[in-house]
Scaffold this active site. Sequence first.
Site, PDB file in Angstrom:
ATOM      1  N   SER A 182       1.632  -8.723  10.830  1.00  0.00           N
ATOM      2  CA  SER A 182       0.125  -7.995  10.909  1.00  0.00           C
ATOM      3  C   SER A 182      -0.235  -7.666  12.484  1.00  0.00           C
ATOM      4  O   SER A 182      -1.245  -6.870  12.394  1.00  0.00           O
ATOM      5  CB  SER A 182      -0.720  -9.222  10.671  1.00  0.00           C
ATOM      6  OG  SER A 182      -0.390 -10.572  11.326  1.00  0.00           O
ATOM      7  N   HIS A 210      -0.188  -8.627   4.067  1.00  0.00           N
ATOM      8  CA  HIS A 210      -0.659  -7.254   4.487  1.00  0.00           C
ATOM      9  C   HIS A 210       0.254  -6.139   3.675  1.00  0.00           C
ATOM     10  O   HIS A 210       0.150  -5.133   3.904  1.00  0.00           O
ATOM     11  CB  HIS A 210      -0.367  -6.771   5.922  1.00  0.00           C
ATOM     12  CG  HIS A 210      -1.549  -7.792   6.759  1.00  0.00           C
ATOM     13  ND1 HIS A 210      -2.600  -7.172   7.041  1.00  0.00           N
ATOM     14  CD2 HIS A 210      -1.632  -8.879   7.349  1.00  0.00           C
ATOM     15  CE1 HIS A 210      -3.342  -7.912   7.858  1.00  0.00           C
ATOM     16  NE2 HIS A 210      -2.693  -9.030   7.990  1.00  0.00           N
ATOM     17  N   LYS A 241      -7.477  -9.903   1.508  1.00  0.00           N
ATOM     18  CA  LYS A 241      -7.210  -8.650   2.219  1.00  0.00           C
ATOM     19  C   LYS A 241      -7.476  -7.492   1.207  1.00  0.00           C
ATOM     20  O   LYS A 241      -8.565  -7.240   0.800  1.00  0.00           O
ATOM     21  CB  LYS A 241      -5.917  -8.786   2.893  1.00  0.00           C
ATOM     22  CG  LYS A 241      -6.018  -9.729   4.097  1.00  0.00           C
ATOM     23  CD  LYS A 241      -4.844  -9.843   4.883  1.00  0.00           C
ATOM     24  CE  LYS A 241      -5.016 -10.765   6.028  1.00  0.00           C
ATOM     25  NZ  LYS A 241      -3.842 -11.740   6.180  1.00  0.00           N
TER      26      LYS A 241
HETATM   27  C1  LIG Z   1      -3.959 -13.348   6.832  1.00  0.00           C
HETATM   28  C2  LIG Z   1      -2.846 -13.802   6.403  1.00  0.00           C
HETATM   29  C3  LIG Z   1      -2.497 -15.142   5.718  1.00  0.00           C
HETATM   30  C4  LIG Z   1      -3.796 -15.951   5.517  1.00  0.00           C
HETATM   31  O1  LIG Z   1      -4.276 -15.377   4.366  1.00  0.00           O
HETATM   32  P1  LIG Z   1      -5.676 -16.079   3.617  1.00  0.00           P
HETATM   33  O2  LIG Z   1      -5.905 -15.759   2.359  1.00  0.00           O
HETATM   34  O3  LIG Z   1      -6.825 -15.420   4.739  1.00  0.00           O
HETATM   35  O4  LIG Z   1      -5.752 -17.631   4.466  1.00  0.00           O
HETATM   36  C5  LIG Z   1      -1.307 -15.812   5.657  1.00  0.00           C
HETATM   37  N1  LIG Z   1      -0.355 -14.730   5.946  1.00  0.00           N
HETATM   38  C6  LIG Z   1      -0.188 -13.544   6.587  1.00  0.00           C
HETATM   39  C7  LIG Z   1       0.999 -13.064   6.847  1.00  0.00           C
HETATM   40  C8  LIG Z   1      -1.475 -13.192   6.721  1.00  0.00           C
HETATM   41  O5  LIG Z   1      -1.632 -11.985   7.328  1.00  0.00           O
END
Ligand SMILES: *Cc1c(COP(=O)(O)O)cnc(C)c1O
Length: 394
Positions: A182, A210, A241
């Site tokens: 990310s 992502h 996301k």
């Molecule tokens: C954003 C993210 C998460 C967390 O996701 P949420 O649903 O916001 O808890 C987990 N793993 C990765 C790689 C992320 O980028």
Amino acid sequence: MGNNLAWIEESLRELREKNLYTTIRTVASPQGAWLEVDGRRVLNFCSNNYLGLANDARLVRAAQEACERFGVGPAAVRTIAGTLALHLELETSLARFKEAEAALLFQSGFCANLGTIPALVGAGDVIFSDELNHASIIDGCRLSRAEIIRYPHNDPAGLRSLLAEHRARYRRALLITDGVFSMDGDIAPLPELVALAEEFDCMTMVDDAHGEGVLGHGGRGIVHHFGLQGKVDVEVGTLSKAFGVLGGYVAGKALVIEWLRQRARPFLFSSAMTPADTAACLAAVSILEESDELVNQLWKNTYYFKDQMQLLGFDIGQSVTPITPLMLKDEMLTQRFSQRLFEEGVFATAIAYPTVPLGKARIRFMLSAVHEREHMDEALTIIARVGRELEVIR
Ligand SMILES: *Cc1c(COP(=O)(O)O)cnc(C)c1O
């Protein structure tokens, strides 16, 4: 009176002195190309709202209808009285979308990692984990009490020598990686990792937070991107996301999902997504299944923005996804750059230690299908102006 909390004041002062104190801005508008932030209208290049679904009228309507029919709360954990038909429907549709055998919902992607890893490995087992994996993977690994061996980032050769050295001493093994990283926007070499896992008898797990809605045909994610359907045991996903709502899930082999339903602690001991969230996510999945228009628009915007940034002379790192880091290295310069952008009307977050190593500070621009050409052009003009002002470009 004792002063048993003085250490917190001390620690906070230290963070401020080192420019590591996080200040949180307040958003007063829906998520979109523009945001109202701290009383100012700014162009939004911060959000993970890849496809613009966070304020999509179809999702909003689905959430409203679910509230009318089912109320606002699930009222119990799912194993007691909290499993709605909507939850099962979303699990079925996510499994279909990801071309996996089955899926299980969690409250967030973070919870999905915390719940899944300790259900798969424990004391006497070993985890091979990419050194840049997300915090929720790191915490899930720690909770499991398995031995954790970090391998060099995206380096199958480095991983191979660690597997050769350590694998045989442990009972079960889990190989785990982010799909898209990310902070840098690079992607895991999944085919090589899957081959190594087969050779050394490891379970495989990829966090596609992502990647889904972004990579693969119609946004089906990193496994689809590499044509590895059925070859990865566990895929973790988030609904916060590209899907634009809130929640998490695991997709994978039916056997794994059945086991998680018995053993994953956040599933067993914490209430599930609300009816409104669940229905909105169902609408998001159907939009993606019906058309790849939003995903294509996201990529068009990504290519345009990256090309323009490079033409201006900026270093935008090694990203191959919509995540676009402007590499500035210096922490102070990065804070200053981000602050000046905000004053000029562009909201893009400075990312510095401890999120990335010291000396690797950057501003992260997140592209979205909601951006139109004029939004990007206006932002690029401002970024170039600030870049010249701070002598990053000429
Ligand atoms: C954003 C993210 C998460 C967390 O996701 P949420 O649903 O916001 O808890 C987990 N793993 C990765 C790689 C992320 O980028």
